[in-house]
Design a protein around this motif. Structure first.
Motif, mmCIF file in Angstrom:
data_model
loop_
_atom_site.group_PDB
_atom_site.id
_atom_site.type_symbol
_atom_site.label_atom_id
_atom_site.label_comp_id
_atom_site.label_asym_id
_atom_site.label_seq_id
_atom_site.Cartn_x
_atom_site.Cartn_y
_atom_site.Cartn_z
ATOM 1 N N SER A 1 -0.554 42.516 63.737
ATOM 2 C CA SER A 1 1.068 42.427 64.261
ATOM 3 C C SER A 1 1.304 40.919 64.560
ATOM 4 C CB SER A 1 0.719 42.973 65.962
ATOM 5 O OG SER A 1 0.315 44.322 65.804
ATOM 6 N N ARG A 2 0.480 40.230 64.763
ATOM 7 C CA ARG A 2 1.023 38.595 64.938
ATOM 8 C C ARG A 2 1.685 38.404 63.537
ATOM 9 N NH1 ARG A 2 -3.888 35.981 68.179
ATOM 10 N NH2 ARG A 2 -3.448 36.572 70.231
ATOM 11 N N THR A 3 0.701 38.890 62.412
ATOM 12 C CA THR A 3 1.374 38.287 60.981
ATOM 13 C C THR A 3 2.696 38.841 60.863
ATOM 14 O OG1 THR A 3 -1.264 38.330 60.309
ATOM 15 C CG2 THR A 3 0.838 38.411 58.657
ATOM 16 N N ILE A 4 2.754 40.054 61.118
ATOM 17 C CA ILE A 4 4.188 40.825 60.941
ATOM 18 C C ILE A 4 5.272 40.201 61.665
ATOM 19 C CG2 ILE A 4 5.364 42.933 61.498
ATOM 20 C CD1 ILE A 4 2.778 44.383 60.816
ATOM 21 N N ALA A 5 4.755 39.774 62.834
ATOM 22 C CA ALA A 5 5.862 39.156 63.979
ATOM 23 C C ALA A 5 6.124 37.790 63.287
ATOM 24 C CB ALA A 5 5.221 38.951 65.119
ATOM 25 N N ASN A 6 5.286 37.082 62.858
ATOM 26 C CA ASN A 6 5.739 35.819 62.177
ATOM 27 C C ASN A 6 6.464 35.954 60.999
ATOM 28 O OD1 ASN A 6 3.859 34.338 64.083
ATOM 29 N ND2 ASN A 6 2.129 34.615 62.754
ATOM 30 N N GLU A 7 6.162 37.035 60.273
ATOM 31 C CA GLU A 7 7.221 37.203 59.043
ATOM 32 C C GLU A 7 8.508 37.458 59.690
ATOM 33 O OE1 GLU A 7 8.414 37.567 55.332
ATOM 34 O OE2 GLU A 7 6.555 36.829 56.023
ATOM 35 N N ILE A 8 8.648 38.430 60.531
ATOM 36 C CA ILE A 8 9.878 38.751 60.997
ATOM 37 C C ILE A 8 10.510 37.508 61.460
ATOM 38 C CG2 ILE A 8 11.182 40.069 62.794
ATOM 39 C CD1 ILE A 8 8.980 42.110 62.608
ATOM 40 N N ILE A 9 10.010 36.519 61.984
ATOM 41 C CA ILE A 9 10.638 35.495 62.525
ATOM 42 C C ILE A 9 11.196 34.530 61.576
ATOM 43 C CG2 ILE A 9 10.124 33.093 63.917
ATOM 44 C CD1 ILE A 9 8.193 34.740 65.907
ATOM 45 N N ARG A 10 10.124 34.570 60.370
ATOM 46 C CA ARG A 10 10.598 33.676 59.388
ATOM 47 C C ARG A 10 11.772 34.304 58.756
ATOM 48 N NH1 ARG A 10 10.404 34.017 54.189
ATOM 49 N NH2 ARG A 10 9.511 35.911 54.162
ATOM 50 N N GLN A 11 11.917 35.506 58.550
ATOM 51 C CA GLN A 11 13.112 36.239 57.970
ATOM 52 C C GLN A 11 14.261 35.908 58.971
ATOM 53 O OE1 GLN A 11 11.957 40.379 57.089
ATOM 54 N NE2 GLN A 11 10.594 39.680 55.492
ATOM 55 N N SER A 12 13.959 36.048 60.117
ATOM 56 C CA SER A 12 15.380 35.898 61.120
ATOM 57 C C SER A 12 16.158 34.372 60.963
ATOM 58 C CB SER A 12 14.901 36.227 62.580
ATOM 59 O OG SER A 12 13.897 35.292 63.093
ATOM 60 N N GLU A 13 15.212 33.613 60.512
ATOM 61 C CA GLU A 13 15.749 32.337 60.372
ATOM 62 C C GLU A 13 16.352 32.240 59.203
ATOM 63 O OE1 GLU A 13 12.201 29.703 60.763
ATOM 64 O OE2 GLU A 13 11.955 30.098 63.111
ATOM 65 N N ALA A 14 16.134 33.154 58.360
ATOM 66 C CA ALA A 14 16.815 33.223 56.795
ATOM 67 C C ALA A 14 18.591 33.494 57.198
ATOM 68 C CB ALA A 14 16.688 33.970 55.863
ATOM 69 N N PRO A 15 19.478 32.517 56.469
ATOM 70 C CA PRO A 15 20.847 32.595 56.752
ATOM 71 C C PRO A 15 21.372 34.114 56.103
ATOM 72 C CG PRO A 15 20.325 31.012 55.019
ATOM 73 C CD PRO A 15 18.972 31.285 55.531
ATOM 74 N N ASP A 16 20.579 34.848 55.326
ATOM 75 C CA ASP A 16 21.240 35.623 54.568
ATOM 76 C C ASP A 16 21.124 37.019 55.283
ATOM 77 O OD1 ASP A 16 18.655 35.237 54.150
ATOM 78 O OD2 ASP A 16 18.600 36.263 52.044
ATOM 79 N N ILE A 17 20.178 37.168 56.135
ATOM 80 C CA ILE A 17 19.942 38.312 56.876
ATOM 81 C C ILE A 17 21.222 38.801 57.709
ATOM 82 C CG2 ILE A 17 18.498 39.174 58.631
ATOM 83 C CD1 ILE A 17 17.048 38.545 56.069
ATOM 84 N N SER A 18 21.482 39.961 57.782
ATOM 85 C CA SER A 18 22.545 40.537 58.446
ATOM 86 C C SER A 18 22.213 40.769 59.941
ATOM 87 C CB SER A 18 23.072 41.967 58.056
ATOM 88 O OG SER A 18 21.899 42.639 58.199
ATOM 89 N N GLY A 19 23.270 40.825 60.973
ATOM 90 C CA GLY A 19 23.180 41.064 62.295
ATOM 91 C C GLY A 19 22.292 42.279 62.399
#
Length: 852
Positions: free
Chosen positions: A85-103
């Protein structure tokens, strides 16, 4: 109707349902009364239910162990899930920081992250709880293992740690797993307590039947020693409870049998190694008891751990010390100096016992220490208590047999006084010789009468006759001198002539009910006059006056008791007794007679009242005590074997005065009672002349006087007896005279009847016969001041006017009645004519015809 078997089954089902589920039958009225049902099936059903519950508990315990293992396996899986779960959460955080992710994607990811965080938190909490539960379960298992290996302290320590760990789990107590853990912990604690109880009783063994105690430091095959047992007591919080029970057992097995004062044979206390026991036979003494008690105390001090001594001492001292003082030490206190050596040895042994207790670390024996420190005062208190109890016991036994005693009084008189006294006294004897002729010289013979009779008094040892009234022996009872007159010629009332008690009266008089009357009548036992001789050169001789009276059996024991106490006090003042423990109590001993005599005065009236003439016996006894104590005091001051300090300590003067005053009050009390009874018999407050049976009243009064005369005659001295009976006769005469004088008119028949009543009353003259050689005139008037008034009243009532006039001017009517009284009698008895008025006028002219 249901059969007995069905009824029993219904009851069984109801009891089991209530015990397991708390459920009552829908209709309890269907159950028959319990008294009509065989309860055995119900009892068996309950036993089966109990066995079922025990089986289920064991099953649950086994199941719990597997659950714990399963929870441990799941823990590892949870750890992996948390990591993933921690790995998935870290990935989600990383992706959330990407400027191309939609709201929308970001929001979805945030929700998923929040959910995963809650899951992680829950998993962590569940993991912590499971670890704590596992830890508690492991501790309980270790405690059970230690219990099985009889390592009690380890088991208790693990149980305590499990209790603390269980409180830290953080789960509700109502949770099933928590309930199971609590049940297991309680069962283990009970099992450990049973093992501890067995080991404690083996280490400290008290056998009441064989009367022995064994205290071991350790026992073979047991892991726990006595020191560990103390820690166990503290763990279970049973120190005071166990020590109190231990003391009760020790008391029942050793101490009480050794201190049993009602037993004829007392055992001896012996300590050998780890065993304390009763064997053989001990001495019946306080010293032996203290030695044995010291053995017990030292044994317990040496064998028990020091931590237990404060608690043991608290129970032991509170029980042993009061019994020791009350049942052994206080009874061992002597009531005199006869056993003083033994008493001093007891004091010394008790002091050593206190020192031994202090060395052993005990406290709480202040009562014993106070007894040792105050032993002299306790001895003095015992002497006082024994003395008072002896007086009380003597009085409780009654007055006993009477004894005749003699009162002797000596006076120095002149020759002329001796002649005068010898003519009237039959109780006179010279002090040193029986030959009065030789003692008084030739002048004595001049007084012989014409018949040649020698008027000299009887010799000292000559017997006295029954006719001796004793009055003249004590100086005479001159009626002319004892009847007081007012300035107008009226007679002073008897109450105004009575002597009142002075400052010597006791403060306790009110306790006897005396002193309530306005006056106090005292017997007048006069001695021979000790006036100066008429001529300075006239020779004097010692005159001895003797009179006998009876006392009860009580005064002599009281005198012996007082004498013994004072002798003990005198011994303590000697130089050879200055080092005696109780030497300082000598002044207190000299004060005990005052307490004894005060007690005698306080309670004796009650006990004397049970005997006929008891108050008169009390009067005699008190006077006898006063006389003997006075003689004792005079002899004491002349003794050469006494120290000056002992002579100065004797102070009986106030006691003697109090006894004399008390004796007079006793006499007064009896006289007041008898006068009250007599007045009630002759009409009381009403006039005698208004009674239906006046003659019967007078006869009842005279009969009462004769009855009291018969009762008092073997008790009182003749002089006191004549005064007492004379006083009663005077009361009767005064009542008659007063009632007649208050009559407004007196007819001839009434006068005749009154004269007959007076004649009946004056038959009491036979109680006061004249002495031989003194004619036929009775001596009643000598002791009853109103007696001649009564006789003259009779003459007036039977006389005509001329005879009344003669009685007034030529006879002695004016000596006994005032002019006003005679005039009132004339006006009541005679018609108001010229002769009557003339006679009254003559009497008024000469109110005292014999004055010239």
């Amino acid at each position: 109707m249901a059969t007995p078997a069905e009824s029993s089954q219904q009851l069984s089902d109801a009891l089991v349902a209530f015990s397991l589920e708390g459920r009552f039958p829908d209709d309890i009225s269907l159950l028959p009364p319990v008294s009509e049902i065989n309860l055995q099936p119900a009892i068996k059903a309950l036993a089966r239910a109990k066995k079922y519950l025990e089986t289920e508990l064991n099953t649950i315990d086994e199941e719990t162990k597997e659950d714990a293992g399963s929870w441990a396996r799941n823990h590892k899986s949870l750890q992996e899930d948390i990591t993933r779960s921690r790995t998935i959460a870290n990935e989600i955080i990383r992706q959330s920081e990407a400027p191309d992710i939609s709201g929308e994607a970001i929001e979805e990811v945030e929700e998923k992250a929040t959910f995963l965080a809650r899951e992680v938190q829950y998993s962590q909490q569940l993991h912590g709880v499971l670890r704590k539960i596992q830890h508690v379960n492991e501790l309980l298992s270790e405690a059970e293992t230690a219990k099985n290996e009889r390592r009690i302290l380890d088991s208790l320590r693990l149980l305590e740690k499990s209790r603390i760990a269980l409180d830290e789990v953080g789960v509700s107590k109502t949770c099933r797993v928590m309930k199971l853990l609590n049940i297991r912990s309680s069962e283990l604690r009970s099992a450990v307590h049973e093992v501890f109880d067995h080991v404690w009783k083996a280490l400290v063994h008290v056998d009441i039947d064989t009367r022995q105690i064994a205290v071991y430091n350790d026992i073979e095959d047991e892991q726990m020693n006595l020191t560990d047992a103390v820690l166990g007591l503290k763990q279970f919080k049973e120190v005071d409870e166990r020590i109190e029970q231990l003391w009760h057992n020790v008391d029942a097995a050793i101490v009480s049998p050794r201190m049993n004062t009602r037993s004829d044979i007392l055992p001896n206390v012996q300590a050998q190694g780890e065993v304390l026991q009763l064997i053989g036979q001990a001495e019946q003494s306080v010293e032996a008891l203290l030695s044995d008690l010291e053995t017990v105390m030292v044994f317990l001090t040496q064998r028990l751990p020091p931590d237990l001594l404060p608690s043991l001492g608290k129970f032991m001292m509170a029980d042993v010390i009061p019994r020791l003082v009350e049942e052994w030490l206080n009874p061992a206190v002597p009531s005199s100096l006869r056993e003083m050596g033994r008493f001093q040895a007891t004091i010394q042994r008790a002091r050593l016992f206190c020192e031994a207790l202090e060395r052993s670390g005990y406290d709480g024996f202040d009562e014993l220490q106070n007894w040792v420190d105050n032993a002299p005062s306790i001895w003095l208190g015992k002497c006082r208590e024994t003395t008072l109890d002896t007086v009380r016991s003597r009085l409780l036994g009654g007055i006993g047999e009477s004894t005749q005693v003699e009162k002797v009084e000596k006076q120095m008189v002149s020759i002329s006084e001796g002649k005068k006294i010898s003519k009237t006294s039959e109780a006179v004897a010279p002090a040193e010789t029986n030959d009065w002729g030789d003692a008084w010289g030739e002048e004595w013979d001049e007084d012989k009468d014409q018949a040649g009779n020698d008027p000299k008094p009887e010799a000292k040892d000559a017997p006295k006759t029954d006719e001796d009234d004793g009055a003249d022996a004590w100086g005479g009872w001159d009626q002319e001198e004892t009847t007081a007159k007012t300035s107008s010629g009226a007679k002073v009332s008897e109450e105004d002539q009575v002597q009142k008690d002075g400052d010597d009266e006791d403060d306790s008089a009110a306790a006897w009910g005396w002193g309530d009357e306005d006056t106090t009548e005292e017997p007048e036992r006069e001695s021979a006059p000790a006036s100066k001789p008429a001529h300075p050169q006239e020779e004097t001789r010692e005159l001895v006056l003797r009179e006998t009276y009876n006392i009860s059996s009580l005064p002599e024991p009281v005198l012996e008791l007082i004498s013994a106490i004072l002798e003990d006090g005198a011994k303590l003042t000697r130089e050879d007794n200055e080092d005696t423990t109780v030497a300082a109590t000598a002044p207190g001993l000299f004060g005990i007679p005052t307490f004894a005599l005060a007690l005698f005065r306080a309670i004796s009236p009650y006990y004397y009242s049970f005997s006929d003439g008891g108050h008169m016996f009390l009067y005699n006894d008190a006077m006898y005590l006063a006389e003997r104590l006075s003689e004792f005091s005079e002899t004491w001051k002349k003794r050469e074997d006494l120290s000056p300090r002992a002579k100065n300590m004797l102070r009986l003067d106030n006691d003697i005065k109090s006894l004399q005053s008390f004796a007079n009050r006793s006499y007064s009390s009896e006289m007041n009672i008898q006068k009250t009874v007599l007045r009630d018999l002759i009409g009381g407050s009403q006039s005698l002349m208004q009674q239906d049976e006046t003659k019967a009243c007078i006869e009842s009064g005279t009969a009462r006087i004769r009855s009291m005369a018969a009762i008092w005659e073997p008790i009182l001295a003749r002089s006191v007896w004549t005064q007492a009976i004379g006083s009663l006769a005077d009361t009767l005469a005064t009542k008659l005279i007063t009632d007649v004088l208050e009559m407004p008119s007196i007819g001839q028949d009434e006068a005749y009847n009154i004269a007959k009543l007076i004649a009946t009353a004056t038959e009491l003259d036979d109680l006061f016969p004249p002495k031989s050689g003194e004619g036929d005139h009775p001596k009643t008037a000598q002791f009853a001041p109103s007696w001649l008034r009564l006789k003259y009243l009779s003459e007036v009532l039977q006389s005509n006017l001329n005879e009344v006039r003669y009685l007034w001017f030529e006879s002695e009517l004016s000596v006994h009645f005032t002019a006003t009284e005679v005039i009132d009698l004339i006006e009541a008895s005679f018609e108001a004519n010229s002769r009557t008025k003339e006679t009254i006028r003559e009497i008024q002219t000469k109110p005292a015809p014999l004055a010239g």
